[in-house]
Design an enzyme around this catalytic site. Structure first.
Site, PDB file in Angstrom:
ATOM      1  N   ASP A  39       0.829  -1.202   0.000  1.00  0.00           N
ATOM      2  CA  ASP A  39       0.000   0.000   0.000  1.00  0.00           C
ATOM      3  C   ASP A  39       0.859   1.245   0.000  1.00  0.00           C
ATOM      4  OD1 ASP A  39      -2.245  -1.526   0.289  1.00  0.00           O
ATOM      5  OD2 ASP A  39      -2.670  -0.957   2.359  1.00  0.00           O
ATOM      6  N   LYS A  61      -3.388   2.828  -2.868  1.00  0.00           N
ATOM      7  CA  LYS A  61      -4.630   3.526  -3.176  1.00  0.00           C
ATOM      8  C   LYS A  61      -4.793   4.645  -2.175  1.00  0.00           C
ATOM      9  CE  LYS A  61      -6.899  -0.259  -3.092  1.00  0.00           C
ATOM     10  NZ  LYS A  61      -7.864  -1.320  -3.069  1.00  0.00           N
ATOM     11  N   MET A 175     -10.482   7.229   7.715  1.00  0.00           N
ATOM     12  CA  MET A 175     -10.669   7.980   6.467  1.00  0.00           C
ATOM     13  C   MET A 175     -11.639   9.144   6.673  1.00  0.00           C
ATOM     14  SD  MET A 175     -10.835   4.801   3.772  1.00  0.00           S
ATOM     15  CE  MET A 175     -11.132   3.291   4.687  1.00  0.00           C
TER      16      MET A 175
HETATM   17  N1  SAH Z   1      -5.999  -1.400   7.557  1.00  0.00           N
HETATM   18  C1  SAH Z   1      -5.738  -0.073   8.098  1.00  0.00           C
HETATM   19  C2  SAH Z   1      -6.809   0.926   7.685  1.00  0.00           C
HETATM   20  C3  SAH Z   1      -6.767   1.259   6.209  1.00  0.00           C
HETATM   21  S1  SAH Z   1      -7.927   2.498   5.790  1.00  0.00           S
HETATM   22  C4  SAH Z   1      -5.622  -0.178   9.620  1.00  0.00           C
HETATM   23  O1  SAH Z   1      -5.955  -1.214  10.194  1.00  0.00           O
HETATM   24  O2  SAH Z   1      -5.185   0.783  10.241  1.00  0.00           O
HETATM   25  C5  SAH Z   1      -6.874   3.947   5.779  1.00  0.00           C
HETATM   26  C6  SAH Z   1      -7.187   4.815   6.993  1.00  0.00           C
HETATM   27  O3  SAH Z   1      -6.546   4.264   8.126  1.00  0.00           O
HETATM   28  C7  SAH Z   1      -6.669   6.215   6.898  1.00  0.00           C
HETATM   29  O4  SAH Z   1      -7.526   7.065   6.164  1.00  0.00           O
HETATM   30  C8  SAH Z   1      -6.639   6.604   8.363  1.00  0.00           C
HETATM   31  O5  SAH Z   1      -7.949   6.879   8.835  1.00  0.00           O
HETATM   32  C9  SAH Z   1      -6.184   5.300   8.997  1.00  0.00           C
HETATM   33  N2  SAH Z   1      -4.724   5.254   9.195  1.00  0.00           N
HETATM   34  C10 SAH Z   1      -3.858   4.393   8.624  1.00  0.00           C
HETATM   35  N3  SAH Z   1      -2.607   4.607   9.074  1.00  0.00           N
HETATM   36  C11 SAH Z   1      -2.700   5.628   9.960  1.00  0.00           C
HETATM   37  C12 SAH Z   1      -1.758   6.317  10.788  1.00  0.00           C
HETATM   38  N4  SAH Z   1      -0.458   6.009  10.791  1.00  0.00           N
HETATM   39  N5  SAH Z   1      -2.220   7.307  11.581  1.00  0.00           N
HETATM   40  C13 SAH Z   1      -3.511   7.630  11.613  1.00  0.00           C
HETATM   41  N6  SAH Z   1      -4.443   7.030  10.857  1.00  0.00           N
HETATM   42  C14 SAH Z   1      -4.044   6.041  10.048  1.00  0.00           C
END
Ligand code: SAH
Length: 263
Positions: A39, A61, A175
């Site tokens: 990703d 994405k 998100m």
């Molecule tokens: N599978 C991921 C989520 C993917 S959707 C998980 O379990 O965390 C992508 C969203 O995840 C982003 O828009 C944000 O809301 C969150 N996200 C992912 N990495 C992040 C980070 N380091 N800090 C804050 N939010 C994060």
């Protein structure tokens, strides 16, 4: 590596960004992979752990930017496995949370390609850790709801705002940066106290992490003025009352609403 045979796919959680928050299993799988489809949110610190010589293929994405279609990603991981490779599909956070894992599992299974999952630390957990707060609270936050802002984006009729506005639960909104204002208004309209503690963490666990805590009615202002370009997670509910910046003044209110993290 005994459990990483050629012709197999591992869906691996990369955690929130800090390589130290990777599981040992994820690290081991990365060091055994022939190819890593990753990703956009997976940072260089984690990718550096891939086996030297492993092919690193970005399939990121990000909202509003050019991206590979999910169907194309499904085809790529299946094709690589069928070509005899050890395939890691590296996903930010936990593969089980908002990560299109269902499609990839289905594609692999339909093709007869063995596929397994290695969990990771999801953004909400990393954010809570950075904030120094729990996500659940005995007697006060008895449930934890993971929701994407996309789910909140529909008409009021599509979303059960009453259920989301549960004062006895924690809401972890993924998100949600662009829609923070709308979400706050809807939650308040559905009955959630405007003073409900809210925290917002951008780039959780990374060197450029920013975090701040506020209250629900001030979330729109905070989200507009504080956030940069990175991914952010929003946490809402009574458990967030435990979020305390190390240098923050006591009390909660507008004076603290726009306090950026010390990082
Ligand atoms: N599978 C991921 C989520 C993917 S959707 C998980 O379990 O965390 C992508 C969203 O995840 C982003 O828009 C944000 O809301 C969150 N996200 C992912 N990495 C992040 C980070 N380091 N800090 C804050 N939010 C994060």
């Amino acid at each position: 590596m005994t459990d990483f045979e050629p012709r197999t796919v591992w869906l691996v959680g990369a955690g929130p960004g800090d390589p130290e928050l990777l599981t040992r299993k994820a690290e081991r799988l990365l060091s055994g992979a022939d190819v890593v489809f990753h990703d956009a949110l997976v940072g260089p610190g984690v990718l550096a752990l891939a086996r030297p010589g492993a092919r690193l293929v970005p399939v990121g994405k990000r909202a509003g930017r050019h991206s590979q279609s999910q169907a194309r990603i499904d085809r790529m991981i299946v094709a690589a496995a069928r070509a005899g490779q050890r395939v890691v599909r590296l996903k930010g956070g936990d593969p089980a949370v908002f990560a299109r894992t269902a499609e990839e599992l289905a594609a692999c299974r339909a093709a007869g390609v063995p596929v397994r999952i290695c969990p990771g630390i999801t953004a909400a957990s990393a954010a809570a850790a950075s904030l120094g707060t729990p996500l659940t609270l005995r007697g006060q936050a008895r449930a934890l709801t993971f929701v994407t802002a996309h789910a909140c984006a529909g008409d009021a009729a599509d979303v059960d705002w009453q259920a989301l506005a549960d004062p006895g639960a924690t809401l972890a909104i993924y998100m949600g940066k662009a829609m923070a204002g709308r979400i706050a208004r809807r939650l308040i309209a559905a009955g959630l106290d405007p003073a409900t503690p809210v925290a917002l963490v951008e780039n959780a666990s990374l060197p450029d992490e920013r975090r701040f805590d506020s209250r629900l009615d001030l979330l729109p202002i905070a989200a507009r003025s504080v956030l940069g370009e990175g991914p952010a997670v929003i946490l809402v509910g009574p458990a967030l009352d435990y979020a305390r910046e190390p240098a923050a003044a006591p009390g909660r209110g507008s004076a603290r609403a726009l306090t950026a993290g010390a990082a």
